[in-house]
Design an enzyme around this catalytic site. Structure first.
Site, PDB file in Angstrom:
ATOM      1  N   HIS A  68       0.836  -1.209   0.000  1.00  0.00           N
ATOM      2  CA  HIS A  68       0.000   0.000   0.000  1.00  0.00           C
ATOM      3  C   HIS A  68       0.865   1.251   0.000  1.00  0.00           C
ATOM      4  CE1 HIS A  68       0.569   1.078   4.339  1.00  0.00           C
ATOM      5  NE2 HIS A  68       0.707  -0.233   4.497  1.00  0.00           N
ATOM      6  N   ASP A  70      -0.801   4.311   0.798  1.00  0.00           N
ATOM      7  CA  ASP A  70      -1.412   5.269   1.714  1.00  0.00           C
ATOM      8  C   ASP A  70      -0.690   5.222   3.057  1.00  0.00           C
ATOM      9  OD1 ASP A  70      -2.587   2.651   2.059  1.00  0.00           O
ATOM     10  OD2 ASP A  70      -4.087   3.554   3.373  1.00  0.00           O
ATOM     11  N   ASP A 101       6.453   2.163   6.684  1.00  0.00           N
ATOM     12  CA  ASP A 101       5.145   1.551   6.477  1.00  0.00           C
ATOM     13  C   ASP A 101       4.355   2.295   5.401  1.00  0.00           C
ATOM     14  OD1 ASP A 101       2.874   0.008   6.802  1.00  0.00           O
ATOM     15  OD2 ASP A 101       2.299   0.914   8.704  1.00  0.00           O
ATOM     16  N   GLU A 134      -5.070   0.735   2.892  1.00  0.00           N
ATOM     17  CA  GLU A 134      -4.725  -0.239   3.919  1.00  0.00           C
ATOM     18  C   GLU A 134      -4.788   0.394   5.298  1.00  0.00           C
ATOM     19  OE1 GLU A 134      -2.479  -2.806   6.640  1.00  0.00           O
ATOM     20  OE2 GLU A 134      -2.068  -0.728   6.146  1.00  0.00           O
ATOM     21  N   GLU A 135      -4.391   1.647   5.387  1.00  0.00           N
ATOM     22  CA  GLU A 135      -4.400   2.342   6.672  1.00  0.00           C
ATOM     23  C   GLU A 135      -5.787   2.865   7.035  1.00  0.00           C
ATOM     24  OE1 GLU A 135      -2.015   2.024   8.485  1.00  0.00           O
ATOM     25  OE2 GLU A 135      -0.105   2.100   7.427  1.00  0.00           O
ATOM     26  N   GLU A 163       4.788  -5.734   3.937  1.00  0.00           N
ATOM     27  CA  GLU A 163       4.711  -4.996   5.197  1.00  0.00           C
ATOM     28  C   GLU A 163       5.997  -5.176   6.009  1.00  0.00           C
ATOM     29  OE1 GLU A 163       2.550  -2.989   6.512  1.00  0.00           O
ATOM     30  OE2 GLU A 163       0.611  -3.346   5.535  1.00  0.00           O
ATOM     31  N   HIS A 352       4.473   4.610  11.911  1.00  0.00           N
ATOM     32  CA  HIS A 352       3.426   5.446  12.496  1.00  0.00           C
ATOM     33  C   HIS A 352       3.976   6.442  13.522  1.00  0.00           C
ATOM     34  CE1 HIS A 352      -0.179   2.591  11.457  1.00  0.00           C
ATOM     35  NE2 HIS A 352       0.733   2.631  10.493  1.00  0.00           N
TER      36      HIS A 352
END
Length: 379
Positions: A68, A70, A101, A134-135, A163, A352
């Site tokens: 992903h 996003d 990520d 995905e997020e 991931e 994150h």
């Protein structure tokens, strides 16, 4: 050769905070199309997705990558010491939201796939399924890509989700499954009254406390061969009542469960509903229950795919990766119904976080691992 470090930096500079595309998929589509991949945008709702295939459609040797572009919001931007969307390198470390990520993972498998088909065109197909959701809610992301693949008779024989999977050192862990995840919300309704006259009210708070205690005290299981014990966490209890002389009419609470392959979401839902009913009968209150199952537990049994990935990881890092099912959920929970799937990627310590970053040599290592996997798979 396609530089995965530069591609990661370019992707970071695309402000693709979920569900915004931010130019990331447009960049990848152009790059992959130039390398001979057939590309289709599979946008659904407000979400952008990209499907790219090199090689014949429907080939029985079709290796897939999923990831992903996003990212989560940056939070307090003033807390960052490096601009979150600048993609700057300092002291061998690349900074920016999505560095770990997982724009680095996408850049690594995209660059590996591009260089591989240019250097050694395989007898088969390589598929990249890249989502922008995905997020977020993950409703119109990888699920949309899989729906598109089914409608178009596209098929992956095996898939790696890129991931970040390594806790501290590159190569130490891969994921061969994930726990299921679900959340249950409870609303207990009694009768409001004066706290000096509790017999004239029906207090929902003790009922909620009893329910939370029953749920949290229950041992769901002791774990399985590949999974830790399932867990239930009480995550909130609230009345919204600021007055100390008022018994409130309502109390709300919620629990989150991470469950292994001994359970299903439906089975746990029945248990939660039964527990709420028993407490409601005991206290003479009404309990309304709402449950959301985010994903079922799944396992890709150790075998050819995990062995292939483990050999490549060990060859490039010197470490034999642990086969793990720890952590939260990922889009592998959708792909497991399509084909065998495992996850392998970078060290995820800063994902994150403020000043999210990745060592640039790890990006190069990851590309080398993915290249080695493709070489052995198609050999």
């Amino acid at each position: 050769m396609t530089d995965p470090i530069q591609l990661t930096a370019d992707l970071i500079r695309c402000p693709s905070v979920t569900p915004e595309e931010g130019g990331a998929l447009t960049l990848l589509e152009s790059l992959l199309a130039d390398a001979g991949f057939e590309c289709d945008r599979v946008d659904r709702g407000a979400v952008s997705n990209l499907f790219a295939r090199w090689g014949p459609k429907g080939h029985d040797r079709s290796f897939g990558f999923n990831g992903h572009t996003d990212v989560v919001p940056v939070g307090d931007e003033s807390a960052w010491t490096k601009p979150p969307f600048a993609g700057e390198i300092h002291g061998g470390t690349l900074y920016g939201r999505g560095a770990t990520d997982m724009k680095s993972g996408v850049a690594a498998f995209a660059s590996a796939a591009i260089d591989f088909v240019r250097k050694t065109p395989p007898d088969g197909a390589i598929i990249l399924a890249i989502t922008g959701d995905e997020e977020g809610d993950a409703v119109d992301g990888t699920t949309a890509l899989l729906d598109y693949m089914q409608a178009q008779s596209e098929q992956m024989s095996a898939c790696i989700v890129g991931e970040p999977t390594c806790p501290d050192m590159m190569g130490e862990m891969m994921k061969i499954g994930r726990r299921g995840s679900m959340t249950a919300w409870f609303e207990v309704t009694g009768v409001q009254g004066h706290s000096a006259y509790p017999h004239r009210a029906k207090n929902p708070v003790p009922a909620m406390a009893r329910l939370m205690d029953r749920l949290a005290s229950h041992q769901l299981d002791k774990g399985t061969d590949h999974f830790d014990a399932s867990t239930l966490a009480v995550v909130t209890m609230d009345t919204g009542n600021p007055a100390t002389n008022v018994i409130p009419a309502q109390c709300t609470g919620a629990v989150n469960i991470r469950f292994n392959d001994l359970h299903t979401g439906a089975g746990l839902s029945d248990w939660l509903t039964d527990e709420a009913r028993l407490v409601a009968e005991e206290f003479g209150v009404n309990i309304r229950t709402r449950i959301k199952i985010s994903g079922e537990s799944f396992l890709t049994p150790p075998g050819p795919l995990s062995d292939l990935v483990a050999r490549a990881v060990e060859a490039e890092t010197g470490l034999r990766p642990e086969l793990s099912t720890t952590g939260g959920t990922s889009d592998a929970r959708f792909i497991k119904d399509h084909c065998p799937v495992v996850e392998f990627g970078l060290v995820g310590r800063t994902m994150h976080q403020v000043d999210e970053c990745v060592a640039v040599d790890q990006i190069l290592q990851l590309k080398a691992i993915y290249t080695r996997i493709l070489t052995e798979y198609f050999s």
